[in-house]
Design an enzyme around this catalytic site. Structure first.
Site, PDB file in Angstrom:
ATOM      1  N   LYS A 139       0.853  -1.187   0.000  1.00 51.86           N
ATOM      2  CA  LYS A 139       0.000   0.000   0.000  1.00 51.86           C
ATOM      3  C   LYS A 139       0.888   1.236   0.000  1.00 51.86           C
ATOM      4  CE  LYS A 139      -4.389   0.598   2.372  1.00 51.86           C
ATOM      5  NZ  LYS A 139      -5.102   0.376   3.635  1.00 51.86           N
TER       6      LYS A 139
HETATM    7  O1  G3P Z   1      -8.064   0.973   5.007  1.00 52.41           O
HETATM    8  C1  G3P Z   1      -8.214   2.324   5.233  1.00 52.41           C
HETATM    9  C2  G3P Z   1      -9.581   2.783   5.577  1.00 52.41           C
HETATM   10  O2  G3P Z   1     -10.508   1.806   5.468  1.00 52.41           O
HETATM   11  C3  G3P Z   1      -9.692   3.740   6.715  1.00 52.41           C
HETATM   12  O3  G3P Z   1     -10.977   3.850   7.250  1.00 52.41           O
HETATM   13  O4  G3P Z   1     -12.593   4.593   8.943  1.00 52.41           O
HETATM   14  O5  G3P Z   1     -10.148   5.160   9.208  1.00 52.41           O
HETATM   15  O6  G3P Z   1     -11.521   6.285   7.465  1.00 52.41           O
HETATM   16  P1  G3P Z   1     -11.322   5.035   8.269  1.00 52.41           P
END
Ligand code: G3P
Length: 214
Positions: free
Chosen positions: A83
């Site tokens: 990533k």
């Molecule tokens: O994998 C990254 C992503 O899913 C982050 O999610 O909830 O931290 O915006 P969030």
């Protein structure tokens, strides 16, 4: 639509993998920090649980460091997807390592033009963050539709991986739009699985079964 689980919590990964609904796993530095374990140890354990793409995030900023870091991450296991952030340095890294057969997931994507550039650089996956756009009063799912349309226009092979999913509606809309993958936190996977009418139905069937002469 493929379902990835968005966590570094191996117990949760095991729980949903055992049900048979997990195609892959995504992690990020925040998710790794949350479990309080050594990065490589957790990633190796995840690779043993799920036989599918496992995203592990590079933390370097410049391509001169990110490229060797990507190679190091990819060497951990054949299923590792590296990533990288959607920056010029991240895209340089994608270009360089994809030529060596390393799979990449370009993360922190917040616009369709960014997504187009990531595809052009050769990203395996693009991760648009829908929840974080909703957080700033921009409709995250509109971005998914735009990317699906644009990739379709030009036949890009880059897969649309819907990230920052916060609720079942994000998942439903992603499927309606034909996104390739949704990465879903364990809590939302639980919500997707449950339906009160299923529970009520089971209760009623079992109660009625009791009245059947044995
Ligand atoms: O994998 C990254 C992503 O899913 C982050 O999610 O909830 O931290 O915006 P969030």
């Amino acid at each position: 639509m493929k379902i990835f689980i968005d966590t570094a919590d191996v117990a949760a990964i095991r729980e949903y993998a055992n049900i048979g609904i997990v195609d892959g796993v995504t992690t990020n530095p925040s998710l790794i920090a949350k479990v309080g374990r050594k990065f490589e140890e957790v990633v190796r354990e995840i690779c043993d649980i799920v036989d599918g793409p496992i995203s592990a995030e590079a933390i370097s900023v410049g391509a001169e460091d990110m490229i060797p870091e990507a190679k190091k991450l990819a060497a951990i296991h054949e299923n590792i997807v590296v990533k990288v952030p959607l920056t010029a340095e991240g895209l340089k890294t994608v270009k360089a390592v994809s030529q060596e057969g390393i799979k990449t997931n370009v993360t922190l994507c917040f616009s369709a033009t960014q997504a187009l550039l990531a595809a052009k650089a050769g990203a395996t996956y693009i991760s648009p963050f829908v929840g974080r756009l909703d957080d700033i009063a921009q409709e995250g799912m509109t971005l998914i539709q735009d990317i699906v349309d644009i990739y379709g226009n030009y036949g890009f092979a880059t897969e649309v991986l819907v990230a920052s999913i916060r609720n079942p509606l994000h998942f439903l809309e992603a499927a309606r739009m034909g996104a390739d993958v949704s990465t879903v936190p364990p809590s939302v996977l639980g919500q997707l699985l449950k339906h009160p009418l299923t529970d009520i139905g089971i209760e009623k069937f079992l109660a009625d079964w009791e009245t059947v002469p044995k």
